[in-house]
Enzyme design. Structure first.
Site, PDB file in Angstrom:
ATOM      1  N   SER A 125      -6.650 -16.758 -43.264  1.00 24.18           N
ATOM      2  CA  SER A 125      -7.763 -17.711 -43.350  1.00 24.18           C
ATOM      3  C   SER A 125      -8.552 -17.749 -42.056  1.00 24.18           C
ATOM      4  O   SER A 125      -8.007 -17.539 -40.967  1.00 24.18           O
ATOM      5  CB  SER A 125      -7.186 -19.112 -43.621  1.00 24.18           C
ATOM      6  OG  SER A 125      -8.150 -20.104 -43.367  1.00 24.18           O
ATOM      7  N   TYR A 150      -1.360 -26.387 -42.076  1.00 17.39           N
ATOM      8  CA  TYR A 150      -1.710 -25.269 -42.974  1.00 17.39           C
ATOM      9  C   TYR A 150      -2.216 -24.099 -42.134  1.00 17.39           C
ATOM     10  O   TYR A 150      -1.744 -22.974 -42.284  1.00 17.39           O
ATOM     11  CB  TYR A 150      -2.784 -25.691 -43.977  1.00 17.39           C
ATOM     12  CG  TYR A 150      -3.502 -24.510 -44.600  1.00 17.39           C
ATOM     13  CD1 TYR A 150      -4.740 -24.100 -44.108  1.00 17.39           C
ATOM     14  CD2 TYR A 150      -2.929 -23.797 -45.641  1.00 17.39           C
ATOM     15  CE1 TYR A 150      -5.388 -23.000 -44.662  1.00 17.39           C
ATOM     16  CE2 TYR A 150      -3.582 -22.694 -46.187  1.00 17.39           C
ATOM     17  CZ  TYR A 150      -4.804 -22.308 -45.694  1.00 17.39           C
ATOM     18  OH  TYR A 150      -5.457 -21.207 -46.225  1.00 17.39           O
ATOM     19  N   LYS A 154      -0.694 -20.047 -41.211  1.00 17.50           N
ATOM     20  CA  LYS A 154      -1.421 -18.770 -41.302  1.00 17.50           C
ATOM     21  C   LYS A 154      -1.306 -17.997 -39.976  1.00 17.50           C
ATOM     22  O   LYS A 154      -1.112 -16.787 -39.958  1.00 17.50           O
ATOM     23  CB  LYS A 154      -2.882 -18.991 -41.674  1.00 17.50           C
ATOM     24  CG  LYS A 154      -3.079 -19.543 -43.074  1.00 17.50           C
ATOM     25  CD  LYS A 154      -2.460 -18.630 -44.143  1.00 17.50           C
ATOM     26  CE  LYS A 154      -2.660 -19.166 -45.537  1.00 17.50           C
ATOM     27  NZ  LYS A 154      -1.972 -18.324 -46.566  1.00 17.50           N
TER      28      LYS A 154
END
Ligand code: WQD
Length: 335
Positions: A125, A150, A154
């Site tokens: 991302s 989150y 990544k």
């Protein structure tokens, strides 16, 4: 090329990618724990693609169950989508995110190691770039402190894969998505709404559908032309096609790790999205301007030159089509 294992293959980006892989005649195996989708999505993928594929209802954290899939299927490549992806939820429940996203990746890599799988494509991302002031942004931009658990999953996920690639013959391609939006032109698959949407487009379409009373645009006092945030919105089908290119690239080239930004290379403001949505769908969207949302990056869009030049991939679907397909999909959903 043997079969491509798509983890999370019934999810939003996963199902669109599975459709594109099948459309290219690539054999697919899907595992999904159905935590963020339904088994009906499998039927819809098969309806679009006109062909079936093996599906296993498995949580990727269950290494023993996952190994059974590798033992019974000739897996020569993996596209790893299976992870939780709601930024706000990750802030509320970081342990859930670290457990699921990191443990799931490690569990998968234990299978990759045991079965010597040559290629893995990782769903990453643009969040890894943090609150950057540089746009368009290239893959060389420093990876900084993430602004959510989150995002940290990544960054850590990429690092785990890079370290693994260094001591194995498995090639790693990390794809850094910008803002995936829209739905398949058939309106058979799209983003399934679970709870109150965090993301802009599902909130826009649910407001247009009368499910939400109004859209609040989070801040119009930013240092941008119209004061609202700027993002690189990319159609989910363009994103899916990039995954087919990535797995083919991995199959036919020797390298250890390659990273690609997947965006259109064009920045669009939140206000422009709202105006365009109203115009292409001939409707008026009830919206107000509210305070900024904590953690929002002011403006970020991709420099996608590397994917263009090395993968031979370029986003082709217009913003208008993104917003038209998003609304068409919303109208198929029951309240
Ligand atoms: C976009 C813009 C909001 C909702 C997402 C994912 C992240 C990553 C990148 C894949 C922001 C504004 C939103 C609303 C609003 N993708 N907005 N009102 O934050 O860019 O990040 O894409 O990994 O995981 O979360 O996307 O859609 O939440 O916000 O004004 O009700 O829309 O302020 O400027 P974001 P988003």
């Amino acid at each position: 090329m043997g079969k491509i294992l798509v983890t999370g293959g019934l999810g939003y980006i996963g199902c669109h990618t599975t459709v594109e892989l099948l459309g290219k005649g690539i054999e697919v195996v899907v595992v999904d724990n159905l935590s963020n989708t339904t088994i009906d999505v499998k039927n819809r993928i098969e309806k679009i693609a006109g062909k079936s594929f093996p599906f296993y209802e498995i949580d990727v954290c269950n290494t023993e169950k996952l190994k059974e899939v590798f033992a019974s299927e000739n897996i020569t490549g993996i596209i790893h989508f299976a992870a939780f992806k709601a930024v706000g939820e990750s802030v509320e429940n970081p342990i859930l995110y670290y457990r699921n996203n990191i443990e799931g990746l490690i569990s998968l890599l234990e299978c990759v190691k045991e079965y010597n799988v040559p290629n893995i494509v990782f769903s990453s991302s643009c969040t890894v770039y943090g609150d950057t002031k540089e746009s368009p942004i290239t893959e060389e931009h420093p990876i900084v402190q993430a602004i959510s658990p989150y995002g940290t999953t990544k960054i850590v996920g990429e690092q785990i894969l890079f370290d693994f690639a260094n001591v194995s013959s498995t090639k790693v391609v990390s794809l850094r998505y910008f803002n995936p939006v829209g739905a398949h032109s058939s309106s058979l698959i799209g983003e399934l709404p679970i709870g109150i949407p965090n993301n802009l487009i599902p909130y826009v379409t649910q407001t247009a559908a009368g499910i939400r009373e109004k859209l609040t645009i989070f801040g119009n006092d930013y240092n941008t032309p119209d004061g609202t945030n700027i993002r690189d919105f990319i159609h989910v089908v363009d994103l899916a096609k990039a995954h087919v290119k990535a797995i083919d690239f991995a199959d036919n080239h020797s390298f250890k790790v390659e990273v690609f930004n997947l965006g259109t290379g064009k920045g669009t403001s939140v206000s422009e999205v709202v105006d365009t949505f109203e115009k292409v769908n001939s409707l008026s969207l009830n919206h107000i301007y509210g305070p900024r949302r904590a953690g929002d990056v002011e403006q970020i869009w991709a420099d996608a030159t590397k994917a263009n030049e090395i993968l031979g991939w370029k986003a082709e679907i217009s913003l208008e089509e993104m917003l038209r397909t998003a609304w068409d999909w919303q109208q198929t959903l029951k309240d």
